[in-house]
Design an enzyme around this catalytic site. Structure first.
Site, PDB file in Angstrom:
ATOM      1  N   ASN A  11       0.822  -1.335  -0.278  1.00  9.62           N
ATOM      2  CA  ASN A  11      -0.075  -0.089   0.047  1.00  9.62           C
ATOM      3  C   ASN A  11       0.944   1.416   0.037  1.00  9.62           C
ATOM      4  O   ASN A  11       1.733   1.561   0.991  1.00  9.62           O
ATOM      5  CB  ASN A  11      -1.003  -0.128   1.150  1.00  9.62           C
ATOM      6  CG  ASN A  11      -1.737   1.309   1.257  1.00  9.62           C
ATOM      7  OD1 ASN A  11      -1.911   1.911   0.439  1.00  9.62           O
ATOM      8  ND2 ASN A  11      -2.414   1.328   2.555  1.00  9.62           N
ATOM      9  N   LYS A  13      -0.090   4.156  -0.232  1.00  8.24           N
ATOM     10  CA  LYS A  13      -0.457   5.262   0.344  1.00  8.24           C
ATOM     11  C   LYS A  13      -0.410   6.677  -0.646  1.00  8.24           C
ATOM     12  O   LYS A  13      -0.187   6.495  -1.686  1.00  8.24           O
ATOM     13  CB  LYS A  13      -0.209   5.530   1.974  1.00  8.24           C
ATOM     14  CG  LYS A  13      -0.103   4.144   2.738  1.00  8.24           C
ATOM     15  CD  LYS A  13       0.156   4.315   4.146  1.00  8.24           C
ATOM     16  CE  LYS A  13      -0.449   3.189   4.908  1.00  8.24           C
ATOM     17  NZ  LYS A  13      -0.282   3.046   6.248  1.00  8.24           N
ATOM     18  N   HIS A  95      -9.545   0.829   5.200  1.00  9.81           N
ATOM     19  CA  HIS A  95      -8.044   1.231   5.644  1.00  9.81           C
ATOM     20  C   HIS A  95      -8.599   2.268   7.042  1.00  9.81           C
ATOM     21  O   HIS A  95      -9.312   2.927   6.899  1.00  9.81           O
ATOM     22  CB  HIS A  95      -7.199   1.824   4.757  1.00  9.81           C
ATOM     23  CG  HIS A  95      -5.848   1.784   5.427  1.00  9.81           C
ATOM     24  ND1 HIS A  95      -5.363   2.842   6.090  1.00  9.81           N
ATOM     25  CD2 HIS A  95      -4.694   0.920   5.146  1.00  9.81           C
ATOM     26  CE1 HIS A  95      -4.174   2.338   6.412  1.00  9.81           C
ATOM     27  NE2 HIS A  95      -3.796   1.328   6.040  1.00  9.81           N
ATOM     28  N   GLU A  97      -6.710   4.413   8.011  1.00 11.61           N
ATOM     29  CA  GLU A  97      -6.676   5.904   7.558  1.00 11.61           C
ATOM     30  C   GLU A  97      -7.812   6.426   7.291  1.00 11.61           C
ATOM     31  O   GLU A  97      -8.345   7.891   7.449  1.00 11.61           O
ATOM     32  CB  GLU A  97      -5.524   6.148   6.779  1.00 11.61           C
ATOM     33  CG  GLU A  97      -4.015   5.824   7.586  1.00 11.61           C
ATOM     34  CD  GLU A  97      -2.921   5.364   6.809  1.00 11.61           C
ATOM     35  OE1 GLU A  97      -2.856   5.378   5.538  1.00 11.61           O
ATOM     36  OE2 GLU A  97      -2.115   4.814   7.429  1.00 11.61           O
ATOM     37  N   GLU A 165      -5.194  -4.951  10.482  1.00 12.11           N
ATOM     38  CA  GLU A 165      -4.013  -3.833  10.863  1.00 12.11           C
ATOM     39  C   GLU A 165      -4.329  -3.198  12.020  1.00 12.11           C
ATOM     40  O   GLU A 165      -5.095  -2.121  12.025  1.00 12.11           O
ATOM     41  CB  GLU A 165      -4.083  -2.978   9.594  1.00 12.11           C
ATOM     42  CG  GLU A 165      -3.967  -3.623   8.078  1.00 12.11           C
ATOM     43  CD  GLU A 165      -3.449  -2.537   7.341  1.00 12.11           C
ATOM     44  OE1 GLU A 165      -2.241  -2.979   6.516  1.00 12.11           O
ATOM     45  OE2 GLU A 165      -3.746  -1.408   7.323  1.00 12.11           O
ATOM     46  N   GLY A 171       2.582   2.121  10.780  1.00  8.58           N
ATOM     47  CA  GLY A 171       3.447   3.314  10.625  1.00  8.58           C
ATOM     48  C   GLY A 171       4.230   3.829  12.014  1.00  8.58           C
ATOM     49  O   GLY A 171       4.909   4.794  11.877  1.00  8.58           O
ATOM     50  N   SER A 211       3.650  -2.157  10.292  1.00 11.43           N
ATOM     51  CA  SER A 211       5.007  -2.061  10.711  1.00 11.43           C
ATOM     52  C   SER A 211       5.799  -3.328  10.202  1.00 11.43           C
ATOM     53  O   SER A 211       6.699  -3.630  10.698  1.00 11.43           O
ATOM     54  CB  SER A 211       5.615  -1.921  11.961  1.00 11.43           C
ATOM     55  OG  SER A 211       4.864  -0.390  12.219  1.00 11.43           O
TER      56      SER A 211
HETATM   57  O1  G3P Z   1      -2.158  -0.757   4.635  1.00 14.97           O
HETATM   58  C1  G3P Z   1      -0.803  -0.828   5.124  1.00 14.97           C
HETATM   59  C2  G3P Z   1      -0.537  -0.349   6.354  1.00 14.97           C
HETATM   60  O2  G3P Z   1      -1.430   0.521   6.951  1.00 14.97           O
HETATM   61  C3  G3P Z   1       0.790  -0.702   7.192  1.00 14.97           C
HETATM   62  O3  G3P Z   1       1.732   0.460   7.083  1.00 14.97           O
HETATM   63  O4  G3P Z   1       3.790   1.738   7.057  1.00 14.97           O
HETATM   64  O5  G3P Z   1       3.051   0.358   9.082  1.00 14.97           O
HETATM   65  O6  G3P Z   1       3.636  -0.911   6.940  1.00 14.97           O
HETATM   66  P1  G3P Z   1       3.090   0.421   7.466  1.00 14.97           P
END
Ligand code: G3P
Length: 249
Positions: A11, A13, A95, A97, A165, A171, A211
């Site tokens: 993703n 983003k 998602h 976000e 997630e 993140g 993460s």
């Molecule tokens: O959709 C993937 C996501 O929200 C995870 O983000 O940067 O923690 O891998 P990240």
């Protein structure tokens, strides 16, 4: 990993420029990627066509969102039919976000999923609890409620992948432990068995996001109910994304 084909999504983003995306696509095209993995990347809308034209067919394209119904007078939106028209196969919906920053609610997300599926767009349906929900013991309640909003409206689960997630892991560099992730994945599967069907529960892919990187993916991938990953930050580097894809067990 379980019995379903391992699935890894990237993703991207709201990241990238024409130049950086050209480089990322070139790196992915050069990468050695396991054959027996379903691989999907989700560029920002405006780069979807560029990526579709230049990326190896081994990797499918996903959008990061889509409109809830047919196209028309919906300024700023992109419809499922338009995504299909340019060769996009998947869409990420729900998602965190979009739930927590943009304010999309369960019902709206459920409707989006049902409409996307009706147009033959496959859906990566995201769920997950916030930190305070985990700390107050509400993880399962929140995840089951979000699952219910999908299950209330989705009839065909064949084209759905569930992404768990946890919001606190996204993140933040704070990945869920393999045990934490496995516990929730197993609970989601059990919920599907009781509320949808044993067949859907055993065949659906449940992937983990939050993460994930090149160093923590293999321990997570060993868990019985983790069928792949949805990767944010680490999917912006072709070589690291390849390590995650190749962590299939
Ligand atoms: O959709 C993937 C996501 O929200 C995870 O983000 O940067 O923690 O891998 P990240």
């Amino acid at each position: 990993a379980g019995t379903g084909k391992f699935f890894v999504g990237g993703n991207w983003k709201c990241n990238g420029t024409k130049d950086s995306i050209t480089k990322l696509v070139a790196d992915l095209n050069d990468a050695k990627l396991e054959n027996n993995v379903d691989i999907v990347v989700a560029p920002p809308y405006i780069y979807v066509d560029q990526v579709k034209q230049s990326l190896t067919d081994h990797i499918e394209i996903s959008a990061q969102n889509c409109w809830v119904g047919k196209g028309g007078a919906f300024t700023g939106e992109i419809s499922a039919e338009q995504l299909i028209d340019i060769g996009c196969k998947w869409v990420i919906l729900g998602h965190s976000e979009r739930r927590h920053i943009i304010g999309e609610d369960d019902q709206f997300i459920g409707k989006k999923a049902a409409f996307a599926l009706s147009q033959n767009l496959k859906v990566i349906a995201c769920i997950g609890e916030k930190l305070e929900e985990r700390e107050t013991g509400k993880t399962f309640d929140v995840c089951f409620q979000q699952m219910k909003s999908f299950a209330d409206i989705i009839l065909n689960w064949m084209d759905v992948v569930i992404a768990y997630e946890p919001v606190w892991a996204i993140g933040t560099g704070k990945v869920a432990t393999p045990q934490q992730a496995q516990e929730v994945h197993a609970a989601i599967r059990d919920w599907l068995k009781k509320n949808v069907s044993a067949e859907v529960a055993s065949s659906i892919r449940i992937i983990y996001g939050g993460s994930v990187n090149g160093s923590n993916c293999s321990e997570l991938a060993k868990q019985q109910d983790i069928d792949g990953f949805l990767v944010g930050g680490a999917s912006l580097k072709g070589s690291e994304f390849a390590i995650i894809v190749n962590s299939v067990t």
